[in-house]
Design a protein around this motif. Structure first.
Motif, PDB file in Angstrom:
ATOM      1  N   LYS A  81       0.893  -1.067  -0.138  1.00  0.00           N
ATOM      2  CA  LYS A  81      -0.045   0.305  -0.029  1.00  0.00           C
ATOM      3  C   LYS A  81       0.742   1.378   0.040  1.00  0.00           C
ATOM      4  N   PRO A  82       1.680   1.354  -1.165  1.00  0.00           N
ATOM      5  CA  PRO A  82       2.538   2.750  -0.944  1.00  0.00           C
ATOM      6  C   PRO A  82       1.759   3.935  -1.493  1.00  0.00           C
ATOM      7  N   GLU A  83       2.358   5.093  -1.058  1.00  0.00           N
ATOM      8  CA  GLU A  83       1.663   6.434  -1.432  1.00  0.00           C
ATOM      9  C   GLU A  83       1.914   6.819  -2.699  1.00  0.00           C
ATOM     10  N   ILE A  84       3.230   6.358  -3.241  1.00  0.00           N
ATOM     11  CA  ILE A  84       3.425   6.590  -4.600  1.00  0.00           C
ATOM     12  C   ILE A  84       3.807   5.470  -5.501  1.00  0.00           C
ATOM     13  N   LEU A  85       3.006   5.458  -6.438  1.00  0.00           N
ATOM     14  CA  LEU A  85       3.202   4.200  -7.491  1.00  0.00           C
ATOM     15  C   LEU A  85       3.689   4.449  -8.704  1.00  0.00           C
ATOM     16  N   LEU A  86       4.946   3.706  -9.154  1.00  0.00           N
ATOM     17  CA  LEU A  86       5.423   4.138 -10.541  1.00  0.00           C
ATOM     18  C   LEU A  86       5.100   2.642 -11.394  1.00  0.00           C
ATOM     19  N   TYR A  87       4.370   3.042 -12.308  1.00  0.00           N
ATOM     20  CA  TYR A  87       4.033   1.684 -13.040  1.00  0.00           C
ATOM     21  C   TYR A  87       4.831   1.989 -14.649  1.00  0.00           C
ATOM     22  N   ASP A  88       5.535   0.985 -14.840  1.00  0.00           N
ATOM     23  CA  ASP A  88       6.234   0.956 -16.110  1.00  0.00           C
ATOM     24  C   ASP A  88       5.361   0.118 -17.090  1.00  0.00           C
ATOM     25  N   GLU A  89       4.618   0.726 -18.158  1.00  0.00           N
ATOM     26  CA  GLU A  89       3.824  -0.200 -19.127  1.00  0.00           C
ATOM     27  C   GLU A  89       2.865  -1.271 -18.365  1.00  0.00           C
ATOM     28  N   PRO A  90       2.222  -0.688 -17.567  1.00  0.00           N
ATOM     29  CA  PRO A  90       1.133  -1.784 -16.810  1.00  0.00           C
ATOM     30  C   PRO A  90       0.185  -2.440 -17.717  1.00  0.00           C
ATOM     31  N   THR A  91      -0.183  -2.002 -18.900  1.00  0.00           N
ATOM     32  CA  THR A  91      -1.125  -2.730 -19.753  1.00  0.00           C
ATOM     33  C   THR A  91      -0.684  -3.337 -20.886  1.00  0.00           C
ATOM     34  N   THR A  92       0.626  -3.036 -21.139  1.00  0.00           N
ATOM     35  CA  THR A  92       1.392  -3.740 -22.388  1.00  0.00           C
ATOM     36  C   THR A  92       1.084  -5.181 -22.540  1.00  0.00           C
ATOM     37  N   GLY A  93       0.730  -5.890 -23.464  1.00  0.00           N
ATOM     38  CA  GLY A  93       0.600  -7.083 -23.584  1.00  0.00           C
ATOM     39  C   GLY A  93      -0.923  -7.769 -23.005  1.00  0.00           C
ATOM     40  N   LEU A  94      -1.573  -6.815 -22.662  1.00  0.00           N
ATOM     41  CA  LEU A  94      -2.745  -7.663 -21.576  1.00  0.00           C
ATOM     42  C   LEU A  94      -4.001  -7.372 -22.864  1.00  0.00           C
ATOM     43  N   ASP A  95      -4.905  -8.173 -22.745  1.00  0.00           N
ATOM     44  CA  ASP A  95      -6.040  -8.143 -23.785  1.00  0.00           C
ATOM     45  C   ASP A  95      -6.964  -6.856 -23.107  1.00  0.00           C
ATOM     46  N   PRO A  96      -7.927  -6.334 -23.851  1.00  0.00           N
ATOM     47  CA  PRO A  96      -8.708  -5.081 -23.594  1.00  0.00           C
ATOM     48  C   PRO A  96      -9.288  -5.285 -22.379  1.00  0.00           C
ATOM     49  N   ILE A  97     -10.010  -6.194 -21.950  1.00  0.00           N
ATOM     50  CA  ILE A  97     -10.646  -6.029 -20.767  1.00  0.00           C
ATOM     51  C   ILE A  97      -9.796  -6.060 -19.626  1.00  0.00           C
ATOM     52  N   THR A  98      -8.718  -7.280 -19.572  1.00  0.00           N
ATOM     53  CA  THR A  98      -7.823  -7.118 -18.470  1.00  0.00           C
ATOM     54  C   THR A  98      -7.132  -5.658 -18.416  1.00  0.00           C
ATOM     55  N   SER A  99      -6.738  -5.170 -19.419  1.00  0.00           N
ATOM     56  CA  SER A  99      -6.364  -3.720 -19.389  1.00  0.00           C
ATOM     57  C   SER A  99      -7.098  -2.826 -18.789  1.00  0.00           C
ATOM     58  N   ASP A 100      -8.465  -2.879 -18.865  1.00  0.00           N
ATOM     59  CA  ASP A 100      -9.259  -1.870 -18.300  1.00  0.00           C
ATOM     60  C   ASP A 100      -9.511  -2.224 -16.731  1.00  0.00           C
ATOM     61  N   VAL A 101      -9.102  -3.681 -16.406  1.00  0.00           N
ATOM     62  CA  VAL A 101      -9.087  -4.026 -14.843  1.00  0.00           C
ATOM     63  C   VAL A 101      -8.088  -3.224 -14.350  1.00  0.00           C
ATOM     64  N   ILE A 102      -6.984  -3.189 -14.935  1.00  0.00           N
ATOM     65  CA  ILE A 102      -5.924  -2.544 -14.421  1.00  0.00           C
ATOM     66  C   ILE A 102      -6.058  -1.001 -14.323  1.00  0.00           C
ATOM     67  N   ASN A 103      -6.527  -0.273 -15.591  1.00  0.00           N
ATOM     68  CA  ASN A 103      -7.018   0.865 -15.555  1.00  0.00           C
ATOM     69  C   ASN A 103      -7.846   1.262 -14.287  1.00  0.00           C
ATOM     70  N   ASP A 104      -8.846   0.401 -13.977  1.00  0.00           N
ATOM     71  CA  ASP A 104      -9.742   0.829 -12.829  1.00  0.00           C
ATOM     72  C   ASP A 104      -8.803   0.792 -11.526  1.00  0.00           C
ATOM     73  N   LEU A 105      -7.959  -0.283 -11.417  1.00  0.00           N
ATOM     74  CA  LEU A 105      -7.136  -0.398 -10.299  1.00  0.00           C
ATOM     75  C   LEU A 105      -6.147   0.853  -9.865  1.00  0.00           C
ATOM     76  N   ILE A 106      -5.638   1.428 -10.880  1.00  0.00           N
ATOM     77  CA  ILE A 106      -4.663   2.499 -10.850  1.00  0.00           C
ATOM     78  C   ILE A 106      -5.578   3.803 -10.545  1.00  0.00           C
ATOM     79  N   ILE A 107      -6.858   3.849 -10.939  1.00  0.00           N
ATOM     80  CA  ILE A 107      -7.839   4.867 -10.554  1.00  0.00           C
ATOM     81  C   ILE A 107      -8.106   4.754  -9.177  1.00  0.00           C
ATOM     82  N   ASP A 108      -8.482   3.497  -8.662  1.00  0.00           N
ATOM     83  CA  ASP A 108      -8.976   3.016  -7.368  1.00  0.00           C
ATOM     84  C   ASP A 108      -7.785   3.556  -6.399  1.00  0.00           C
TER      85      ASP A 108
END
Ligand SMILES: Nc1ncnc2c1ncn2[C@@H]1O[C@H](COP(=O)(O)OP(=O)(O)OP(=O)(O)O)[C@@H](O)[C@H]1O
Ligand SMILES: [Mg+2]
Lengths: 280, 255
Positions: B162-189
């Motif tokens: 549970k860090p306060e600052i998160l660095l993501y290096d290409e979190p959705t590269t290589g993921l299908d569009p649906i999983t990508s969106d799960v990750i997007n929502d997670l980043i927003i969360d």
């Protein structure tokens, strides 16, 4: 005039040759110096690495299981090799001793020769050389791969100090497992010698054992154990150091592995000489 | 100094041998925002992230996190700041010798001694759930996972603390569009529910528009543009237009 001219030419030719030779010599010196200062720099780096690992010694007590795991891993992975090699070293030294002694020295002293040779030199040194190839190269390859795949960076980012979690357990395991392996190796070599002397050279067990006990010095065992600990440290440290400095890709990891073996072997022989020089 | 800025990159320069990667990177990231960094492949985006967390030191310039210069020789500052940061590596950088569960648990066990093994197992299950991975996977080894799963596990490992600052290096590269969106929502969360500050490097413009508060573009070792997603879409900057529309040539150069 022509004479003058000739002498001048020969003079300048000589100067040229001297100059060239001097230039070559200077260049050679520069090259040597460069190589030497590079080596000295690396020695400095290794010593610094060692100090940084030792600074984390108190952490050993926080995770002793990490060290135990490495202890078992190094020990178990090396055992088969140690068993085979030690047995044959004992056998070979018995046969050689018999051949060299024939006609001069009674076979009473066969056991003495085997025992002395094994405990003083071949036990610790050959075990260490073999383990440099088995253990040191594996550590270099593992650490090199972890560096390449950014696992070391990932540990740093998670505040899991690689020196504490990777280097310290391996170093301690190396320092303490090597003496154990050397004792096993010594024992098996003596058994190997015994089997050959009794079965092939037709010397009785009692004679062999008499030879073993004759001139036996506990001091030899002590120096042999100290050697083993130092060699264990060298092998692990060289493996870790070369892993950390591995170049990119599979080639870099392979080279790191190779360099760690070469460096360990050289250091083992040099340090062996120093220890023997001091101890005897 | 503006107190709004949690992370400041001040005129960073970085070379590897003769190759000048960062020429003059200036970027401020506000507390609680999601900053997306876009830019061409090999442009130095990963290098920027590594500077933010102290894995690389700039040749010149400063990295300031929460008022502390972490690009100095003072190791203590870097370590205390790092405890508040998490990073997803481009190649996931999983611990290959540990199974999925251990990958997540390792750091948590070492840093939060109050947890029992049962607690840790619960944390693993929760984290796996958050990244849409089946909890049964916790006994698998990283080598048995697909590329996208590795990526998600790398993310799980980073967020478990549970860090306060998160660095993501290409979190959705290589993921299908649906999983990508799960990750997007997670980043927003992470941002909305936990108040985290996110810095995301991505090539995925769909994801960038969805998660970003602001988008920064790196070109030739400099940040040449910073703006909200709307500003980015509307900008007349030819380089940004070229990038977001995926054209090979600059508009000005076309025909
Ligand atoms: N540790 C390093 N040593 C030498 N060169 C490096 C190192 N790290 C990065 N580079 C070089 O810096 C440049 C930028 O690398 P970086 O990984 O930051 O690119 P990137 O923008 O993340 O690209 P991508 O989108 O492909 O991931 C590359 O040319 C790379 O070769
Ligand atoms: Mg990258």
């Amino acid at each position: 005039m022509p004479t003058d001219n000739r002498s001048r030419t020969s003079g300048s030719a000589l100067a040229l040759i001297l100059d060239a030779a001097g230039g070559q010599f200077l260049r050679l010196l520069a090259l040597l110096w460069e190589g030497l200062s590079h080596k000295i720099g690396r020695i400095g780096e290794v010593i610094l690495l060692l100090l940084r690992i030792l600074k984390r010694l108190p952490w050993f007590f926080m995770n002793p299981s990490l060290t135990l795991e490495q202890f078992i891993r190094i020990g178990v992975s090396s055992l088969p090799l140690i068993i085979v090699i030690s047995f044959f070293i004992g056998a070979v030294s018995a046969v050689q001793a018999e051949y060299q002694f024939r006609g001069f020295v009674p076979s009473n002293y066969l056991g003495t020769a085997v025992c002395k040779l094994v405990i003083i030199e071949s036990g610790p040194v050959l075990t260490a050389l073999v383990l440099a190839g088995r253990v040191g190269s594996a550590i270099a390859a593992q650490i090199g791969t972890m560096k390449e795949k950014e696992e070391l960076d990932a540990m740093t980012v998670l505040d899991l100090d690689p020196l504490r979690y990777l280097a310290l357990p391996r170093l301690l395991a190396g320092i303490f497992v090597f003496p154990l392996l050397v004792i096993i190796s010594d024992f098996l070599s003596i058994v190997g010698g015994w089997i050959i002397t009794t079965l092939v050279l037709k010397v009785t067990t009692a004679t062999y054992v008499f030879g073993l006990r004759f001139l036996f010095q506990p001091y030899d065992v002590l120096t042999s154990m100290i050697k083993a600990m130092v060699f264990g440290g060298i092998v692990v440290l060289m493996g870790y150091y070369h892993g950390l400095n591995a170049g990119p890709g599979a080639k870099g990891v392979g080279q790191a592995s190779m360099k760690s073996v070469v460096a360990s072997c050289m250091l083992i022989l040099i340090v062996d000489f120093l220890i023997v020089y001091i101890a005897y | 100094m503006n107190n709004d800025h949690l992370i400041e990159l001040r005129h960073l320069q970085k070379s590897f041998g003769p190759q000048k990667v960062l020429r003059d990177v200036v970027l401020e990231i506000r507390k609680g925002e999601t900053m997306v960094i876009i830019g061409t492949s090999g442009g130095g985006k990963s290098v920027i992230l590594k500077h933010c967390i102290g894995l690389l030191q700039p040749d010149d310039g400063e990295v300031v996190v929460d008022g502390k210069v972490i690009s100095s020789k003072n190791k203590i500052d870097v370590k205390t700041i790092r405890k508040r940061m998490g990073m997803l590596f481009q190649g996931a950088a999983l611990f290959d010798s540990m199974n999925v569960g251990e990958n997540i648990k390792f750091a948590v066990r070492e840093h939060e001694k109050q947890h029992s093994e049962a607690d840790l197992d619960r944390i693993v299950a929760e984290t796996l759930h958050m990244i849409n991975l089946n909890p049964d996977f916790r006994f698998k080894m990283p080598s048995e996972l697909s590329g996208g799963m590795k990526k998600r596990l790398g993310l799980a490992r980073a967020i478990a603390l549970k860090p306060e600052i998160l660095l993501y290096d290409e979190p959705t590269t290589g993921l299908d569009p649906i999983t990508s969106d799960v990750i997007n929502d997670l980043i927003i969360d992470m941002q909305v529910k936990l108040g985290a500050t996110n810095i995301v490097v991505t090539h995925d413009m769909v994801s960038a528009y969805k998660i970003a508060d602001r988008i920064a573009m790196l070109l030739d070792g400099r940040i040449i543009f910073v703006g909200t997603p709307e500003e980015t879409r509307a900008t007349s900057n030819p380089y940004v237009q070229q990038f977001i529309n995926g054209q090979r040539k600059l508009l000005a150069e076309a025909d």
